[in-house]
Write an enzyme that holds these catalytic residues in place. Structure first.
Site, PDB file in Angstrom:
ATOM      1  CE  LYS A  85     -32.861 -49.716 -39.703  1.00 51.63           C
ATOM      2  NZ  LYS A  85     -31.874 -50.801 -39.740  1.00 51.63           N
TER       3      LYS A  85
HETATM    4  C1  E4P Z   1     -29.436 -49.900 -37.517  1.00 46.37           C
HETATM    5  O1  E4P Z   1     -30.587 -50.257 -37.472  1.00 46.37           O
HETATM    6  C2  E4P Z   1     -28.449 -50.370 -38.492  1.00 46.37           C
HETATM    7  O2  E4P Z   1     -28.865 -51.592 -39.043  1.00 46.37           O
HETATM    8  C3  E4P Z   1     -27.092 -50.652 -37.920  1.00 46.37           C
HETATM    9  O3  E4P Z   1     -27.000 -50.465 -36.549  1.00 46.37           O
HETATM   10  C4  E4P Z   1     -25.947 -50.212 -38.760  1.00 46.37           C
HETATM   11  O4  E4P Z   1     -24.755 -50.395 -38.073  1.00 46.37           O
HETATM   12  P1  E4P Z   1     -23.318 -50.504 -38.754  1.00 46.37           P
HETATM   13  O5  E4P Z   1     -22.667 -49.183 -38.662  1.00 46.37           O
HETATM   14  O6  E4P Z   1     -22.610 -51.539 -37.925  1.00 46.37           O
HETATM   15  O7  E4P Z   1     -23.523 -50.971 -40.166  1.00 46.37           O
END
Ligand code: E4P
Length: 228
Positions: A85
């Site tokens: 990622k």
């Molecule tokens: C995506 O892979 C992220 O980990 C995640 O969806 C972030 O979401 P949040 O806005 O709830 O932190």
């Protein structure tokens, strides 16, 4: 649309995996930081992968391209199935390009606009994560942005998989499917909310109560002596 869980919590992941709905897991440094710091991060991530199998996104924390590439190689050395990622930055895109040449899959994260998604696709990303909830939080329309990206993908015949991320409620899940996202990654709470409906609970209670009444009636019938 496949479902991933967005979590680093083993209990949540184990429970959602037991429902048979998961095709993968996404983690991020914030999610990992919420968990027990005495557990080695690598061990936690390997355990998560053992629980669910399929996709697992592991995020780098370097901000320079060379650092991201070093981290990516290190991650795949202990978890060859990992999808790396990478944040949506200039340095991140350069790392994505390099990793795609090496055949290492990437998930470009923190995507908030169609233009960013197009750049990520051109760098060679395998997945792009579009953050719905965080767009809504600042008064934008997360679902609209996702729908625009899906429409562009359709028009352009792009194969990079679109992950609807940062989901806050079951309607985000539904709208992501309607827009045509390939995957939705949802926190445990959203998966749990999606599972339940008050009419399902009431309906089940009524079915069980009626079946119970039927059994009692049958038992009473069997006790009545036959009159010839
Ligand atoms: C995506 O892979 C992220 O980990 C995640 O969806 C972030 O979401 P949040 O806005 O709830 O932190």
């Amino acid at each position: 649309m496949r479902l991933f869980i967005d979590s680093a919590n083993l209990d949540e992941i184990r429970t959602a995996a037991s429902w048979g709905i998961l095709s993968g897991v996404t983690t991020n440094p914030t999610l990992l930081a919420k968990e027990d710091p005495t557990v080695d991060v690598r061990e936690r991530i390997r355990e998560i992968h053992r629980l669910v199998g399929g996709h697992i996104s592991v995020e780098v924390v370097s901000t320079d391209t060379a650092g991201m590439l070093r981290e990516a190689e290190e991650i795949v050395s202990w978890l060859p199935e990992a999808v790396i990622k990478i944040p949506m930055t200039a340095e991140g895109l350069a790392a994505v390009r390099q990793l795609s040449r090496q055949g290492i899959p990437t998930n470009v994260t923190l995507v908030f606009s169609p233009a960013q998604a197009i750049l990520a696709a051109n760098a060679g990303a395998s997945f792009v994560s579009v953050f719905l909830g965080r767009l809504d939080d600042i008064g934008n329309d997360g679902v609209r942005t996702l729908a625009d990206i899906c429409e562009i993908w359709e028009r352009q015949g792009l194969e990079v998989e679109i992950i609807a991320a940062s989901l806050r409620h079951p309607m985000h899940l539904v709208e992501a499917a309607r827009a045509g996202a390939d995957i939705a990654t949802a926190p445990f709470r959203v998966l749990q909310q999606s599972l339940k409906h008050p009419l399902t609970e009431l309906g089940l209670q009524a079915f069980l109560a009626d079946y119970h009444r039927l059994q009692e009636a049958q038992a009473r019938t069997r006790q009545v002596p036959l009159v010839v």
